[in-house]
Design a protein around this motif. Sequence first.
Motif, mmCIF file in Angstrom:
data_model
loop_
_atom_site.group_PDB
_atom_site.id
_atom_site.type_symbol
_atom_site.label_atom_id
_atom_site.label_comp_id
_atom_site.label_asym_id
_atom_site.label_seq_id
_atom_site.Cartn_x
_atom_site.Cartn_y
_atom_site.Cartn_z
ATOM 1 N N ASN A 37 0.829 -1.204 0.000
ATOM 2 C CA ASN A 37 0.000 0.000 0.000
ATOM 3 C C ASN A 37 0.864 1.254 0.000
ATOM 4 O O ASN A 37 0.627 2.178 -0.773
ATOM 5 N N ASP A 38 1.857 1.321 0.888
ATOM 6 C CA ASP A 38 2.747 2.483 0.948
ATOM 7 C C ASP A 38 3.476 2.667 -0.381
ATOM 8 O O ASP A 38 3.694 3.786 -0.826
ATOM 9 N N TYR A 39 3.823 1.581 -1.026
ATOM 10 C CA TYR A 39 4.547 1.623 -2.291
ATOM 11 C C TYR A 39 3.740 2.351 -3.367
ATOM 12 O O TYR A 39 4.301 3.069 -4.189
ATOM 13 N N PHE A 40 2.425 2.205 -3.351
ATOM 14 C CA PHE A 40 1.575 2.790 -4.389
ATOM 15 C C PHE A 40 1.021 4.173 -4.046
ATOM 16 O O PHE A 40 0.308 4.772 -4.848
ATOM 17 N N HIS A 41 1.347 4.716 -2.888
ATOM 18 C CA HIS A 41 0.821 6.029 -2.507
ATOM 19 C C HIS A 41 1.146 7.103 -3.539
ATOM 20 O O HIS A 41 0.279 7.897 -3.907
ATOM 21 N N SER A 42 2.379 7.151 -4.022
ATOM 22 C CA SER A 42 2.744 8.190 -4.991
ATOM 23 C C SER A 42 1.938 8.039 -6.286
ATOM 24 O O SER A 42 1.531 9.031 -6.888
ATOM 25 N N TRP A 43 1.687 6.793 -6.713
ATOM 26 C CA TRP A 43 0.882 6.575 -7.919
ATOM 27 C C TRP A 43 -0.553 7.043 -7.700
ATOM 28 O O TRP A 43 -1.150 7.695 -8.555
ATOM 29 N N ILE A 44 -1.102 6.708 -6.548
ATOM 30 C CA ILE A 44 -2.474 7.120 -6.230
ATOM 31 C C ILE A 44 -2.573 8.642 -6.238
ATOM 32 O O ILE A 44 -3.484 9.217 -6.837
ATOM 33 N N LEU A 45 -1.623 9.311 -5.593
ATOM 34 C CA LEU A 45 -1.653 10.769 -5.519
ATOM 35 C C LEU A 45 -1.477 11.411 -6.896
ATOM 36 O O LEU A 45 -2.041 12.467 -7.174
ATOM 37 N N ALA A 46 -0.720 10.783 -7.763
ATOM 38 C CA ALA A 46 -0.512 11.322 -9.110
ATOM 39 C C ALA A 46 -1.727 11.106 -10.015
ATOM 40 O O ALA A 46 -1.824 11.726 -11.069
ATOM 41 N N ASN A 47 -2.651 10.238 -9.615
ATOM 42 C CA ASN A 47 -3.806 9.897 -10.457
ATOM 43 C C ASN A 47 -5.133 10.185 -9.772
ATOM 44 O O ASN A 47 -6.117 9.478 -10.007
ATOM 45 N N LEU A 48 -5.180 11.230 -8.983
ATOM 46 C CA LEU A 48 -6.420 11.584 -8.289
ATOM 47 C C LEU A 48 -7.458 12.103 -9.285
ATOM 48 O O LEU A 48 -7.110 12.736 -10.279
ATOM 49 N N PRO A 49 -8.721 11.866 -9.013
ATOM 50 C CA PRO A 49 -9.781 12.370 -9.895
ATOM 51 C C PRO A 49 -9.911 13.890 -9.772
ATOM 52 O O PRO A 49 -9.442 14.494 -8.810
ATOM 53 N N CYS A 50 -10.571 14.478 -10.728
ATOM 54 C CA CYS A 50 -10.775 15.939 -10.708
ATOM 55 C C CYS A 50 -11.712 16.354 -9.582
ATOM 56 O O CYS A 50 -11.435 17.301 -8.869
ATOM 57 N N GLY A 51 -12.825 15.677 -9.429
ATOM 58 C CA GLY A 51 -13.768 15.996 -8.361
ATOM 59 C C GLY A 51 -13.285 15.391 -7.055
ATOM 60 O O GLY A 51 -13.236 14.182 -6.917
ATOM 61 N N ARG A 52 -12.913 16.219 -6.121
ATOM 62 C CA ARG A 52 -12.292 15.704 -4.901
ATOM 63 C C ARG A 52 -13.026 16.138 -3.644
ATOM 64 O O ARG A 52 -12.443 16.698 -2.731
ATOM 65 N N GLY A 53 -14.291 15.865 -3.564
ATOM 66 C CA GLY A 53 -15.039 16.231 -2.365
ATOM 67 C C GLY A 53 -14.781 15.279 -1.214
ATOM 68 O O GLY A 53 -14.309 15.659 -0.156
ATOM 69 N N ARG A 54 -15.091 13.995 -1.442
ATOM 70 C CA ARG A 54 -14.966 12.978 -0.387
ATOM 71 C C ARG A 54 -14.250 11.754 -0.949
ATOM 72 O O ARG A 54 -14.389 11.442 -2.121
ATOM 73 N N THR A 55 -13.524 11.060 -0.072
ATOM 74 C CA THR A 55 -12.901 9.800 -0.479
ATOM 75 C C THR A 55 -12.862 8.834 0.689
ATOM 76 O O THR A 55 -12.935 9.242 1.848
ATOM 77 N N LEU A 56 -12.755 7.567 0.371
ATOM 78 C CA LEU A 56 -12.699 6.498 1.367
ATOM 79 C C LEU A 56 -11.454 5.666 1.111
ATOM 80 O O LEU A 56 -11.225 5.207 -0.003
ATOM 81 N N ASP A 57 -10.640 5.477 2.148
ATOM 82 C CA ASP A 57 -9.507 4.559 2.084
ATOM 83 C C ASP A 57 -9.925 3.294 2.811
ATOM 84 O O ASP A 57 -9.922 3.231 4.037
ATOM 85 N N MET A 58 -10.351 2.300 2.051
ATOM 86 C CA MET A 58 -10.827 1.042 2.618
ATOM 87 C C MET A 58 -9.632 0.154 2.913
ATOM 88 O O MET A 58 -8.831 -0.119 2.023
ATOM 89 N N GLY A 59 -9.496 -0.283 4.155
ATOM 90 C CA GLY A 59 -8.310 -1.040 4.561
ATOM 91 C C GLY A 59 -7.161 -0.070 4.802
ATOM 92 O O GLY A 59 -6.058 -0.262 4.313
ATOM 93 N N CYS A 60 -7.425 0.985 5.561
ATOM 94 C CA CYS A 60 -6.475 2.099 5.697
ATOM 95 C C CYS A 60 -5.229 1.761 6.501
ATOM 96 O O CYS A 60 -4.274 2.534 6.503
ATOM 97 N N GLY A 61 -5.220 0.634 7.183
ATOM 98 C CA GLY A 61 -4.017 0.254 7.934
ATOM 99 C C GLY A 61 -3.641 1.317 8.949
ATOM 100 O O GLY A 61 -4.453 1.736 9.762
ATOM 101 N N ARG A 62 -2.401 1.784 8.891
ATOM 102 C CA ARG A 62 -1.881 2.764 9.848
ATOM 103 C C ARG A 62 -2.330 4.186 9.550
ATOM 104 O O ARG A 62 -2.040 5.088 10.306
ATOM 105 N N GLY A 63 -3.000 4.416 8.436
ATOM 106 C CA GLY A 63 -3.526 5.742 8.128
ATOM 107 C C GLY A 63 -2.620 6.608 7.270
ATOM 108 O O GLY A 63 -2.898 7.789 7.071
ATOM 109 N N GLY A 64 -1.552 6.045 6.728
ATOM 110 C CA GLY A 64 -0.613 6.824 5.917
ATOM 111 C C GLY A 64 -1.247 7.436 4.680
ATOM 112 O O GLY A 64 -1.024 8.609 4.372
ATOM 113 N N LEU A 65 -2.046 6.656 3.961
ATOM 114 C CA LEU A 65 -2.688 7.191 2.759
ATOM 115 C C LEU A 65 -3.764 8.204 3.133
ATOM 116 O O LEU A 65 -3.948 9.206 2.441
ATOM 117 N N VAL A 66 -4.450 7.983 4.236
ATOM 118 C CA VAL A 66 -5.447 8.945 4.704
ATOM 119 C C VAL A 66 -4.775 10.302 4.909
ATOM 120 O O VAL A 66 -5.284 11.335 4.471
#
Length: 98
Positions: A37-66
Amino acid sequence: MLNTGFSVSRRIGEFRLGRNGAQWLRELNERHPWSHNDYFHSWILANLPCGRGRTLDMGCGRGGLVLALAPHFDHVVGADADRDMRRIAQATTAAVDM
């Protein structure tokens, strides 16, 4: 109830790897912790959608991506089935208003 899912997961791992193989894998992960999960954080952040009101991190673990998503969304929710991971995520993200 939440622990039941973990127990089932552990039993499936033991079925596939055998009891000794599952123990070996747990010990390997303890010696060399790595989070895909930590490995893919930079990819996720680089590919965020345009509409960014709310999001859910399912299986958030330690909360790093949150934490990483918080500056990019109006509201971020992290959820995890593991009670200990939820506790750690709550402590990790306590200072951020999400």
